[in-house]
Enzyme design. Structure first.
Site, PDB file in Angstrom:
ATOM      1  N   LYS A   1      -3.361   5.071  11.412  1.00 24.64           N
ATOM      2  CA  LYS A   1      -2.307   4.535  10.552  1.00 24.64           C
ATOM      3  C   LYS A   1      -2.980   3.709   9.468  1.00 24.64           C
ATOM      4  O   LYS A   1      -3.768   2.818   9.745  1.00 24.64           O
ATOM      5  CB  LYS A   1      -1.390   3.638  11.376  1.00 24.64           C
ATOM      6  CG  LYS A   1      -0.283   3.024  10.538  1.00 24.64           C
ATOM      7  CD  LYS A   1       0.571   2.072  11.350  1.00 24.64           C
ATOM      8  CE  LYS A   1       1.645   1.449  10.478  1.00 24.64           C
ATOM      9  NZ  LYS A   1       1.958   0.082  10.850  1.00 24.64           N
TER      10      LYS A   1
ATOM     11  N   LYS B   1      -3.586  -2.388   5.651  1.00 31.21           N
ATOM     12  CA  LYS B   1      -4.436  -3.325   4.936  1.00 31.21           C
ATOM     13  C   LYS B   1      -5.346  -4.054   5.913  1.00 31.21           C
ATOM     14  O   LYS B   1      -6.511  -4.272   5.645  1.00 31.21           O
ATOM     15  CB  LYS B   1      -3.565  -4.353   4.202  1.00 31.21           C
ATOM     16  CG  LYS B   1      -3.063  -3.870   2.873  1.00 31.21           C
ATOM     17  CD  LYS B   1      -4.187  -3.574   1.920  1.00 31.21           C
ATOM     18  CE  LYS B   1      -4.211  -4.538   0.762  1.00 31.21           C
ATOM     19  NZ  LYS B   1      -5.124  -4.115  -0.297  1.00 31.21           N
TER      20      LYS B   1
ATOM     21  N   CYS C   1       2.311 -11.892  19.486  1.00 31.61           N
ATOM     22  CA  CYS C   1       1.400 -11.361  18.459  1.00 31.61           C
ATOM     23  C   CYS C   1       1.971 -11.755  17.096  1.00 31.61           C
ATOM     24  O   CYS C   1       3.073 -11.327  16.728  1.00 31.61           O
ATOM     25  CB  CYS C   1       1.274  -9.842  18.541  1.00 31.61           C
ATOM     26  SG  CYS C   1       0.374  -9.183  17.107  1.00 31.61           S
TER      27      CYS C   1
ATOM     28  N   CYS D   1      -3.525  -7.220  21.072  1.00 30.67           N
ATOM     29  CA  CYS D   1      -2.368  -6.385  20.701  1.00 30.67           C
ATOM     30  C   CYS D   1      -2.877  -4.983  20.350  1.00 30.67           C
ATOM     31  O   CYS D   1      -3.833  -4.837  19.590  1.00 30.67           O
ATOM     32  CB  CYS D   1      -1.665  -7.003  19.493  1.00 30.67           C
ATOM     33  SG  CYS D   1      -0.553  -5.874  18.644  1.00 30.67           S
TER      34      CYS D   1
ATOM     35  N   HIS E   1       3.954   1.592   2.409  1.00 32.77           N
ATOM     36  CA  HIS E   1       5.204   0.923   2.011  1.00 32.77           C
ATOM     37  C   HIS E   1       5.912   1.733   0.930  1.00 32.77           C
ATOM     38  O   HIS E   1       7.129   1.903   0.947  1.00 32.77           O
ATOM     39  CB  HIS E   1       4.916  -0.486   1.468  1.00 32.77           C
ATOM     40  CG  HIS E   1       4.123  -1.355   2.401  1.00 32.77           C
ATOM     41  ND1 HIS E   1       2.922  -1.919   2.052  1.00 32.77           N
ATOM     42  CD2 HIS E   1       4.367  -1.730   3.683  1.00 32.77           C
ATOM     43  CE1 HIS E   1       2.466  -2.629   3.077  1.00 32.77           C
ATOM     44  NE2 HIS E   1       3.316  -2.533   4.081  1.00 32.77           N
TER      45      HIS E   1
ATOM     46  N   HIS F   1      -2.569  -4.469  16.363  1.00 34.27           N
ATOM     47  CA  HIS F   1      -3.406  -5.253  15.456  1.00 34.27           C
ATOM     48  C   HIS F   1      -4.833  -5.483  15.937  1.00 34.27           C
ATOM     49  O   HIS F   1      -5.654  -6.025  15.207  1.00 34.27           O
ATOM     50  CB  HIS F   1      -2.727  -6.601  15.149  1.00 34.27           C
ATOM     51  CG  HIS F   1      -1.523  -6.441  14.284  1.00 34.27           C
ATOM     52  ND1 HIS F   1      -0.273  -6.210  14.792  1.00 34.27           N
ATOM     53  CD2 HIS F   1      -1.396  -6.427  12.934  1.00 34.27           C
ATOM     54  CE1 HIS F   1       0.587  -6.074  13.794  1.00 34.27           C
ATOM     55  NE2 HIS F   1      -0.068  -6.204  12.655  1.00 34.27           N
TER      56      HIS F   1
ATOM     57  N   CYS G   1       2.575  -8.795  14.640  1.00 33.38           N
ATOM     58  CA  CYS G   1       3.844  -8.071  14.858  1.00 33.38           C
ATOM     59  C   CYS G   1       5.041  -9.006  14.769  1.00 33.38           C
ATOM     60  O   CYS G   1       6.168  -8.547  14.703  1.00 33.38           O
ATOM     61  CB  CYS G   1       3.876  -7.424  16.240  1.00 33.38           C
ATOM     62  SG  CYS G   1       2.683  -6.126  16.520  1.00 33.38           S
TER      63      CYS G   1
ATOM     64  N   HIS H   1       0.857  -1.191   0.000  1.00 35.99           N
ATOM     65  CA  HIS H   1       0.000   0.000   0.000  1.00 35.99           C
ATOM     66  C   HIS H   1       0.893   1.241   0.000  1.00 35.99           C
ATOM     67  O   HIS H   1       2.124   1.127  -0.010  1.00 35.99           O
ATOM     68  CB  HIS H   1      -1.002  -0.030   1.152  1.00 35.99           C
ATOM     69  CG  HIS H   1      -0.397  -0.108   2.538  1.00 35.99           C
ATOM     70  ND1 HIS H   1       0.537   0.779   2.997  1.00 35.99           N
ATOM     71  CD2 HIS H   1      -0.608  -0.985   3.550  1.00 35.99           C
ATOM     72  CE1 HIS H   1       0.862   0.479   4.239  1.00 35.99           C
ATOM     73  NE2 HIS H   1       0.187  -0.614   4.592  1.00 35.99           N
TER      74      HIS H   1
HETATM   75  N1  MSP Z   1       9.072  -7.154   7.727  1.00 34.68           N
HETATM   76  C1  MSP Z   1       9.101  -6.114   8.698  1.00 34.68           C
HETATM   77  C2  MSP Z   1      10.377  -5.296   8.590  1.00 34.68           C
HETATM   78  C3  MSP Z   1      11.632  -6.080   8.712  1.00 34.68           C
HETATM   79  S1  MSP Z   1      13.040  -5.102   8.467  1.00 34.68           S
HETATM   80  C4  MSP Z   1      14.293  -6.099   8.885  1.00 34.68           C
HETATM   81  C5  MSP Z   1       7.893  -5.194   8.520  1.00 34.68           C
HETATM   82  N2  MSP Z   1       7.297  -5.238   7.337  1.00 34.68           N
HETATM   83  S2  MSP Z   1       5.986  -4.438   6.927  1.00 34.68           S
HETATM   84  O1  MSP Z   1       5.739  -4.813   5.577  1.00 34.68           O
HETATM   85  O2  MSP Z   1       4.942  -4.672   7.862  1.00 34.68           O
HETATM   86  O3  MSP Z   1       6.298  -2.930   7.060  1.00 34.68           O
HETATM   87  C6  MSP Z   1       7.349  -2.355   6.375  1.00 34.68           C
HETATM   88  C7  MSP Z   1       7.420  -0.873   6.552  1.00 34.68           C
HETATM   89  O4  MSP Z   1       6.223  -0.229   6.108  1.00 34.68           O
HETATM   90  C8  MSP Z   1       7.628  -0.407   8.005  1.00 34.68           C
HETATM   91  O5  MSP Z   1       8.694   0.523   8.015  1.00 34.68           O
HETATM   92  C9  MSP Z   1       6.350   0.276   8.346  1.00 34.68           C
HETATM   93  O6  MSP Z   1       6.549   1.329   9.239  1.00 34.68           O
HETATM   94  C10 MSP Z   1       5.912   0.804   6.991  1.00 34.68           C
HETATM   95  N3  MSP Z   1       4.515   1.133   6.987  1.00 34.68           N
HETATM   96  C11 MSP Z   1       3.449   0.291   7.110  1.00 34.68           C
HETATM   97  N4  MSP Z   1       2.311   1.047   7.169  1.00 34.68           N
HETATM   98  C12 MSP Z   1       2.633   2.358   7.089  1.00 34.68           C
HETATM   99  C13 MSP Z   1       1.922   3.564   7.036  1.00 34.68           C
HETATM  100  N5  MSP Z   1       0.617   3.601   7.128  1.00 34.68           N
HETATM  101  N6  MSP Z   1       2.631   4.707   6.886  1.00 34.68           N
HETATM  102  C14 MSP Z   1       3.988   4.724   6.729  1.00 34.68           C
HETATM  103  N7  MSP Z   1       4.687   3.612   6.777  1.00 34.68           N
HETATM  104  C15 MSP Z   1       4.037   2.414   7.022  1.00 34.68           C
HETATM  105  O7  MSP Z   1       7.551  -4.481   9.444  1.00 34.68           O
END
Ligand code: MSP
Length: 524
Positions: free
Chosen positions: A305, A308, A130, A155, A24, A158, A133, A21
């Site tokens: 925040k 998905k 969790c 959590c 990311h 989540h 997380c 999304h």
């Molecule tokens: N797999 C772990 C990271 C491991 S790094 C060794 C993870 N993955 S994630 O896919 O859930 O998230 C990846 C990144 O996306 C994180 O930095 C997270 O903060 C970011 N974001 C997820 N949702 C977000 C928003 N709504 N806004 C900004 N960044 C967001 O965590």
């Protein structure tokens, strides 16, 4: 910073349980803008991104979809995560998957070293886990559930119940590093940024660090512990290692020395993993800690925040299909102070697109180039004697270049854009005041007309160079129309005002930022 320095920047690796999304994509764009800027100043730049594919979360998603975790990950990486990079124009140097042999091998080498050096021991563990997380939770991390989870502890992130896990695990002696970590934050205040995240991390460590459970034996989707095949490595412990396994840790010393340490961009929700566990792991292995850990803010939708799992996710393509990748990149980098949360709305995006990109920058470029075509048949006029107003533009060009370069060094991407926009505004003001269309009416002011258009054109070229890390497509189009030498992304960015080119402009194909006729429909 002198040219030729090593600049290694990494994004977190993304879970492949779902499709990307805009949250990311936000991290990706920020990392890419910083990498492109550094590449363009001549630094030895390396941008790493990738996917996090092991652990219970992915395993359960795969099972729920009647497939194997490997097949699930392969499918998502090819159909969603790699295409994301094209959608938003990311120029990464590498893409690591935690199922890559190079990663699995590096993880085994790292673990064996820590085990041999006495940093890992076996013990009993019971805690609240969790899966969302992929983390054990402290009682203070839990809140009372609502709706279907009424009466249960859930959590806080989540909003789902945690699971009680009791296992014989291997532990990492993280508690040994408490004081060294506190010393690190104290002696190197730049290490964790911004200040809010740094304070939170310091508070967390001051409460006391416990040893970390780093293996699981209840499922097998992971990397086996080298000395005990009944256990797989805890997914976070393994995933953090991607930053070093991707650059040859334990196998290619030359590459490792050349790249490490990295600037780490992460969302603030995972800053703790990167600013506490990760440096402790590196210290245990006798390696330098990361250069910096920057915890950026969240994209909020409806004040929460965006995620998905809460059905507020917006796919990057919903935006790029209408506005294009350049606008996507520019909007998120300029509208949100890097490090703070930012609310996304279609209205704000559309308004800024129109005011800043289409009217502010795009029109300026079209008008100046059209005038050179109209009044000089495309031949760039030479400048006569320079007036105060002309010299003022040159001063802004230099000042914007230097200030933006400094802001980028400080990871303040929004400030860099604000500095560059001083030049957009200055040039618009200059054109309004100098009124070249009036100068064009008389032969007597022909030389002055040439000087004004020459000055404006030089300014536009400087803008093309300075903005190319953020809006690579539109700036290349502008660069071509200006007759600039080579590709705009190859021009040394700190020397932007000294750019070189031919003596003719060509017509700008269409406008840089066309009017948006139909606004996109809201997220499904
Ligand atoms: N797999 C772990 C990271 C491991 S790094 C060794 C993870 N993955 S994630 O896919 O859930 O998230 C990846 C990144 O996306 C994180 O930095 C997270 O903060 C970011 N974001 C997820 N949702 C977000 C928003 N709504 N806004 C900004 N960044 C967001 O965590």
């Amino acid at each position: 910073m002198s040219s030729g320095e090593s600049f290694y920047i990494a994004t977190p690796i993304f879970y492949v349980n779902d499709v990307p999304h805009i949250g990311h994509a936000y991290t990706e764009v920020a990392a890419d803008v910083l990498a492109r800027w550094h590449r363009q100043r001549g630094d030895d730049t390396w941008l790493l991104t990738g996917t996090d594919e092991h652990g219970q979360k992915i395993l359960r998603t795969a099972v729920a979809n009647n497939t194997t975790p490997q097949a699930w990950a392969d499918e998502l990486v090819e159909s969603a995560w790699k295409p994301l990079l094209e959608t938003i124009n990311i120029k990464n140097d590498d893409f690591i998957r935690t199922t890559d042999e190079r990663h699995e091998n590096g993880v085994r080498i790292f673990l064996q070293k820590l085990y041999d050096d006495g940093f890992i021991y076996q013990g009993e563990f019971e805690g609240h886990y969790c899966v969302g997380c992929e983390e054990y939770k402290q009682p203070s991390d839990l809140v009372a559930g609502t709706g279907e989870y009424e009466g249960q502890q859930v959590c806080a992130i989540h909003s789902k119940p945690v699971e009680v896990l009791k296992e014989t695990n291997y532990f990492f002696r993280m508690s040994d590093f408490e004081q060294r970590l506190l010393d690190l934050y104290e002696q190197n205040p730049q290490f964790v940024q911004p200040e809010s995240v740094r304070n939170e991390v310091i508070q967390f460590v001051k409460q006391g660090l416990r040893d970390l459970s780093i293996s699981r034996s209840s499922f097998d989707w992971g990397i086996q512990i080298p000395w005990d095949d009944k256990h797989v490595v805890y997914v976070w412990f393994e995933a953090l290692l991607n930053y070093v396994t991707a650059i040859g840790y334990g196998v290619d010393d030359e590459q490792f020395q050349r790249r490490w340490p990295a600037v780490q961009l992460v969302g603030k929700d995972i800053a703790r993993f990167h600013a506490v566990i990760w440096p402790a792991m590196l210290m245990a292995a006798g390696l330098p800690v990361s250069d910096r850990v920057f915890g950026h803010g969240w994209l909020l939708v409806g004040g929460e925040k965006m995620s998905k799992s809460k059905l507020t996710g917006i796919a990057p393509q919903q935006i790029t299909d209408t506005f294009g990748a350049d606008a996507f990149r520019y909007y998120f980098m300029s509208a949100i102070n890097f490090g703070q949360d930012g609310s996304f709305s279609w209205e704000d995006l559309a308004a800024r697109y129109q005011a800043e990109l289409a009217n502010g920058f795009g029109n300026l470029a079209s008008r100046v180039i059209a005038m050179v075509n109209r009044y000089y048949d495309g031949e760039i006029p030479t400048a006569g004697e320079l007036s105060q107003a002309d010299l003022a533009i040159k001063t802004v060009e230099r000042a914007a270049t230097d200030a933006a370069d400094q802001a980028i060094a400080d990871l303040a991407i929004h400030d860099a854009l604000a500095e560059i926009w001083q030049l957009v505004d200055a040039l618009n003001g200059y054109i309004t005041e100098q009124e070249p269309w009036v100068l064009a009416k008389s032969d007597e002011t022909r030389e002055r007309l040439g000087t004004v258009l020459h000055t404006a054109l030089r300014g536009l070229g400087t803008l093309a160079v300075l903005l190319s890390p953020v809006i690579p497509d539109a700036t290349q189009k502008l660069w071509t129309a200006l007759g600039g030498d080579g590709d705009v992304q190859d021009v040394v960015i700190t020397e932007a005002p000294d750019w070189t080119g031919g003596d003719r402009v060509s017509a700008l194909e269409g406008t840089l930022f066309p009017r948006i006729e139909h606004e996109p429909v809201a997220a499904p």
